[in-house]
Write a protein that holds these residues in place. Sequence first.
Motif, PDB file in Angstrom:
ATOM      1  N   SER A  79       0.856  -1.187   0.000  1.00 18.44           N
ATOM      2  CA  SER A  79       0.000   0.000   0.000  1.00 18.44           C
ATOM      3  C   SER A  79       0.893   1.239   0.000  1.00 18.44           C
ATOM      4  CB  SER A  79      -0.896  -0.017   1.236  1.00 18.44           C
ATOM      5  OG  SER A  79      -0.090  -0.056   2.397  1.00 18.44           O
ATOM      6  N   ILE A  80       0.303   2.372  -0.343  1.00 15.38           N
ATOM      7  CA  ILE A  80       1.132   3.582  -0.407  1.00 15.38           C
ATOM      8  C   ILE A  80       1.220   4.223   0.979  1.00 15.38           C
ATOM      9  CG2 ILE A  80      -0.757   5.137  -1.044  1.00 15.38           C
ATOM     10  CD1 ILE A  80       1.425   6.397  -3.041  1.00 15.38           C
ATOM     11  N   ARG A  81       2.372   4.820   1.254  1.00 18.66           N
ATOM     12  CA  ARG A  81       2.579   5.481   2.553  1.00 18.66           C
ATOM     13  C   ARG A  81       2.106   6.929   2.467  1.00 18.66           C
ATOM     14  NH1 ARG A  81       7.001   3.979   5.777  1.00 18.66           N
ATOM     15  NH2 ARG A  81       7.536   6.179   5.859  1.00 18.66           N
ATOM     16  N   PRO A  82       1.778   7.519   3.617  1.00 13.53           N
ATOM     17  CA  PRO A  82       1.376   8.929   3.584  1.00 13.53           C
ATOM     18  C   PRO A  82       2.533   9.834   3.150  1.00 13.53           C
ATOM     19  CG  PRO A  82       1.389   8.059   5.850  1.00 13.53           C
ATOM     20  CD  PRO A  82       1.620   6.904   4.937  1.00 13.53           C
ATOM     21  N   HIS A  83       3.770   9.465   3.491  1.00 13.83           N
ATOM     22  CA  HIS A  83       4.926  10.234   3.011  1.00 13.83           C
ATOM     23  C   HIS A  83       6.088   9.280   2.747  1.00 13.83           C
ATOM     24  CE1 HIS A  83       6.057  10.426   7.399  1.00 13.83           C
ATOM     25  NE2 HIS A  83       4.795  10.208   7.420  1.00 13.83           N
ATOM     26  N   PRO A  84       7.006   9.685   1.858  1.00 12.97           N
ATOM     27  CA  PRO A  84       8.056   8.747   1.442  1.00 12.97           C
ATOM     28  C   PRO A  84       9.094   8.504   2.535  1.00 12.97           C
ATOM     29  CG  PRO A  84       8.452  10.902   0.489  1.00 12.97           C
ATOM     30  CD  PRO A  84       7.132  11.002   1.185  1.00 12.97           C
ATOM     31  N   ARG A  85       9.737   7.347   2.499  1.00  9.89           N
ATOM     32  CA  ARG A  85      10.879   7.089   3.389  1.00  9.89           C
ATOM     33  C   ARG A  85      12.047   7.950   2.932  1.00  9.89           C
ATOM     34  NH1 ARG A  85       9.042   1.899   2.507  1.00  9.89           N
ATOM     35  NH2 ARG A  85       8.368   0.802   4.375  1.00  9.89           N
ATOM     36  N   ARG A  86      12.901   8.305   3.879  1.00  9.52           N
ATOM     37  CA  ARG A  86      14.150   8.981   3.488  1.00  9.52           C
ATOM     38  C   ARG A  86      15.099   7.918   2.935  1.00  9.52           C
ATOM     39  NH1 ARG A  86      16.410  12.643   8.019  1.00  9.52           N
ATOM     40  NH2 ARG A  86      16.431  10.688   9.197  1.00  9.52           N
ATOM     41  N   VAL A  87      15.903   8.292   1.940  1.00 13.64           N
ATOM     42  CA  VAL A  87      16.774   7.324   1.263  1.00 13.64           C
ATOM     43  C   VAL A  87      18.236   7.735   1.422  1.00 13.64           C
ATOM     44  CG1 VAL A  87      17.372   6.276  -0.957  1.00 13.64           C
ATOM     45  CG2 VAL A  87      14.979   6.829  -0.448  1.00 13.64           C
ATOM     46  N   TYR A  88      19.084   6.786   1.825  1.00 10.59           N
ATOM     47  CA  TYR A  88      20.528   6.995   1.945  1.00 10.59           C
ATOM     48  C   TYR A  88      21.228   6.065   0.962  1.00 10.59           C
ATOM     49  CZ  TYR A  88      19.518   9.745   6.043  1.00 10.59           C
ATOM     50  OH  TYR A  88      19.050  10.728   6.866  1.00 10.59           O
ATOM     51  N   ASP A  89      22.070   6.641   0.123  1.00  8.82           N
ATOM     52  CA  ASP A  89      22.739   5.870  -0.927  1.00  8.82           C
ATOM     53  C   ASP A  89      24.227   5.792  -0.595  1.00  8.82           C
ATOM     54  OD1 ASP A  89      23.175   4.658  -3.525  1.00  8.82           O
ATOM     55  OD2 ASP A  89      23.974   6.593  -4.173  1.00  8.82           O
ATOM     56  N   ALA A  90      24.727   4.595  -0.253  1.00  9.47           N
ATOM     57  CA  ALA A  90      26.109   4.471   0.237  1.00  9.47           C
ATOM     58  C   ALA A  90      27.002   3.763  -0.779  1.00  9.47           C
ATOM     59  CB  ALA A  90      26.118   3.691   1.551  1.00  9.47           C
ATOM     60  N   ILE A  91      28.106   4.422  -1.173  1.00  8.95           N
ATOM     61  CA  ILE A  91      29.058   3.785  -2.091  1.00  8.95           C
ATOM     62  C   ILE A  91      30.505   4.007  -1.636  1.00  8.95           C
ATOM     63  CG2 ILE A  91      27.649   3.868  -4.199  1.00  8.95           C
ATOM     64  CD1 ILE A  91      29.079   6.392  -4.957  1.00  8.95           C
ATOM     65  N   ILE A  92      31.340   3.020  -1.959  1.00  9.59           N
ATOM     66  CA  ILE A  92      32.789   3.173  -1.808  1.00  9.59           C
ATOM     67  C   ILE A  92      33.309   3.540  -3.190  1.00  9.59           C
ATOM     68  CG2 ILE A  92      34.957   1.980  -1.339  1.00  9.59           C
ATOM     69  CD1 ILE A  92      33.444   0.261   0.701  1.00  9.59           C
ATOM     70  N   PHE A  93      33.966   4.708  -3.277  1.00  8.80           N
ATOM     71  CA  PHE A  93      34.287   5.278  -4.576  1.00  8.80           C
ATOM     72  C   PHE A  93      35.735   5.000  -4.973  1.00  8.80           C
ATOM     73  CE2 PHE A  93      35.516   8.946  -7.272  1.00  8.80           C
ATOM     74  CZ  PHE A  93      34.625   8.744  -8.299  1.00  8.80           C
ATOM     75  N   SER A  94      35.950   4.727  -6.266  1.00 11.42           N
ATOM     76  CA  SER A  94      37.315   4.565  -6.757  1.00 11.42           C
ATOM     77  C   SER A  94      37.670   5.739  -7.672  1.00 11.42           C
ATOM     78  CB  SER A  94      37.434   3.226  -7.486  1.00 11.42           C
ATOM     79  OG  SER A  94      38.653   3.130  -8.144  1.00 11.42           O
ATOM     80  N   ASN A  95      37.281   5.671  -8.950  1.00  9.18           N
ATOM     81  CA  ASN A  95      37.625   6.769  -9.864  1.00  9.18           C
ATOM     82  C   ASN A  95      36.569   6.980 -10.948  1.00  9.18           C
ATOM     83  OD1 ASN A  95      38.106   4.372 -11.211  1.00  9.18           O
ATOM     84  ND2 ASN A  95      39.751   5.246 -12.442  1.00  9.18           N
ATOM     85  N   GLU A  96      35.378   6.400 -10.779  1.00  9.46           N
ATOM     86  CA  GLU A  96      34.374   6.426 -11.857  1.00  9.46           C
ATOM     87  C   GLU A  96      33.564   7.718 -11.803  1.00  9.46           C
ATOM     88  OE1 GLU A  96      34.365   4.412  -9.168  1.00  9.46           O
ATOM     89  OE2 GLU A  96      34.109   2.316  -9.697  1.00  9.46           O
ATOM     90  N   LEU A  97      34.208   8.853 -12.155  1.00  7.18           N
ATOM     91  CA  LEU A  97      33.558  10.157 -11.981  1.00  7.18           C
ATOM     92  C   LEU A  97      32.310  10.307 -12.849  1.00  7.18           C
ATOM     93  CD1 LEU A  97      36.831  12.240 -11.792  1.00  7.18           C
ATOM     94  CD2 LEU A  97      35.123  12.095  -9.973  1.00  7.18           C
ATOM     95  N   ASP A  98      32.390   9.848 -14.110  1.00  9.97           N
ATOM     96  CA  ASP A  98      31.228   9.996 -14.997  1.00  9.97           C
ATOM     97  C   ASP A  98      30.047   9.175 -14.495  1.00  9.97           C
ATOM     98  OD1 ASP A  98      32.592  11.703 -16.591  1.00  9.97           O
ATOM     99  OD2 ASP A  98      32.893  10.326 -18.263  1.00  9.97           O
ATOM    100  N   LEU A  99      30.303   7.930 -14.110  1.00 12.31           N
ATOM    101  CA  LEU A  99      29.207   7.086 -13.621  1.00 12.31           C
ATOM    102  C   LEU A  99      28.636   7.650 -12.327  1.00 12.31           C
ATOM    103  CD1 LEU A  99      30.304   3.401 -14.293  1.00 12.31           C
ATOM    104  CD2 LEU A  99      28.881   4.891 -15.680  1.00 12.31           C
ATOM    105  N   LEU A 100      29.502   8.232 -11.497  1.00 11.04           N
ATOM    106  CA  LEU A 100      29.008   8.844 -10.256  1.00 11.04           C
ATOM    107  C   LEU A 100      28.047   9.984 -10.584  1.00 11.04           C
ATOM    108  CD1 LEU A 100      29.284   8.837  -7.128  1.00 11.04           C
ATOM    109  CD2 LEU A 100      30.927  10.704  -7.404  1.00 11.04           C
ATOM    110  N   GLU A 101      28.406  10.804 -11.559  1.00  7.98           N
ATOM    111  CA  GLU A 101      27.532  11.909 -11.937  1.00  7.98           C
ATOM    112  C   GLU A 101      26.191  11.387 -12.477  1.00  7.98           C
ATOM    113  OE1 GLU A 101      29.097  14.871 -14.675  1.00  7.98           O
ATOM    114  OE2 GLU A 101      27.049  15.616 -15.004  1.00  7.98           O
ATOM    115  N   ILE A 102      26.251  10.379 -13.346  1.00  8.40           N
ATOM    116  CA  ILE A 102      25.023   9.820 -13.927  1.00  8.40           C
ATOM    117  C   ILE A 102      24.148   9.227 -12.830  1.00  8.40           C
ATOM    118  CG2 ILE A 102      24.145   7.986 -15.438  1.00  8.40           C
ATOM    119  CD1 ILE A 102      26.716   8.520 -17.176  1.00  8.40           C
TER     120      ILE A 102
END
Length: 365
Positions: A79-102
Motif C-alpha cells: 500500500s502507499i505510505r502517507p509520506h516517502p521514506r528517506r533514502v541513503y545511498d552508500a558507495i565506496i568510490f574509486s575513480n568512476e567520476l562519470d558514472l558517479l555523476e550519472i
Amino acid sequence: MALNRRRRSAIKPCSRKVIFISLLIVLPITIIGLINHYEKITYFLRPLWDTPPQPLNYLPHYYAENVSTDRLCHLHGWSIRPHPRRVYDAIIFSNELDLLEIRWRELLPYVTKFIILECNTTFTGIPKPLFFAQNRERFRFAEGKIVYGTIPGKKLVPGSEHEDPFLFEAKHRRAMNDLIRHSGISDGDLLIISDTDEMPSHHAVKLLQWCEEIPMELHLQMSNYLYSFEFHVDDTSWKVSVHVYNSKWTMYRHSRHTDLILADSGWHCSFCFRKLSDFVFKMKAYSHADRVRRKDFLDFDRIQRIICEGKDLFDMLPEEYTFHELIKKMGPIPRSKSAVNLPGNLVEDADRFRYLLPGGCLREE
Ligand SMILES: *[C@@H]1O[C@H](CO)[C@@H](O)[C@H](O)[C@H]1NC(C)=O
Ligand SMILES: *[C@@H]1O[C@H](CO)[C@@H](O)[C@H](O)[C@H]1NC(C)=O
C-alpha cells in the motif's frame, strides 16, 4: 603368428624413433599449453567443480511512465505510505567520476544523503589521488546531500604485496558502517548498498520509498553491461541491496543478504571508462589484479581493440555454472543499438557521454 612377429619387429626400430621424437615435441607443447591455459581450462570445467549459489526469488516489478505510485504499490501487493521514506545511498568510490555523476543525477530527487567513502590507495595498495575530493566542484548539484569520508590507504611494506586485498576491503566496510551511522540515518529509512557502477533506476527507488510493507532487505536485479551500454551482457547482476535501516543489525556488506530480489531495477556498467588510462588503472587496482597475467594486457592499442570488439580484457572465459550458459556466452558480446530505458540524464547529455552509447567505442588515451 611367426610372420606377424617378424613383420612387427621389422617395423619397430623405426616406429620407436618416430614415437620418441613425436613425444619429445608433443609432450612439452602439451605441458606448456596446459600451464598457459590453466585458468581457461578450469573456467571451462567450472560446471563440473563449482555449484551454483542458491537460486534467488524474483519479485515481479511493475513500472510504466505515468502510472501513479499508488497504483504501482498496489500492483506489488503493497500500500502507499502517507509520506516517502528517506533514502541513503552508500558507495565506496574509486575513480568512476562519470558514472558517479550519472548515478547521482538519476537519484537526486529521491535521495536524502549520498554517502561516499574514498581511499588514497587502491585495494591492491597502489597510491591514488582522492578523485572525488579533487573533482568535488563537478558535484555541486548535489552539494547539500553529500556525506563524504576518507580512509587512509594500505601501506605497501616491501614483501607484503601479496597481503589479501579482500581483508583490506573488510576495513573499508567497517569505515563505511561508521560513516553511515554518522550520516543522520534513522531506523525505518532506506539504505542502498552498491558499487558506484551499479545504478538503481530512479523509479525503483521511488517505488520502495513510497510503498509500505516492502521486505526489510531486498536485492535489486540489474542489467549487466560491459564497457558501455552498447554491450549488454546479461541480466544476472544481483549484488545491490536495499535495506529498511535498523541501527541494531543493518550492516554494510556487498554480498548476499536475502533470497528476495526485485526484477529489472537498474544498470550495472562494468569497465565503463572514458579513458584508456582508466582501464589500465582499474585492471591494476582490481581485487583480482592477478588476472593481469601478461604485460601486454595493459597495452592501449590492445585495450582499445578489445573494447570495440566486445571481447574480454583478461582473455578469460565467462564464469558460468552450466555448459549451456558457458557456450552461449563464449566469444564477443553482441552490439546493441538500443539507448532506450537508460538513465535519463545520460540520454539528455548524450554528447558528453557519447562513449557510453551505441557506436561510441573509441576512447581517449
Ligand atoms: C498521464 O496521466 C494523466 C493523469 O492521470 C492523464 O490525464 C494523461 O492522459 C496521461 N498521459 C498519457 C500519455 O498516458
Ligand atoms: C594516505 O593518507 C594517510 C592519512 O591522511 C597518510 O598518512 C598516507 O601517507 C597517505 N598514503 C598515500 C599513499 O598517499
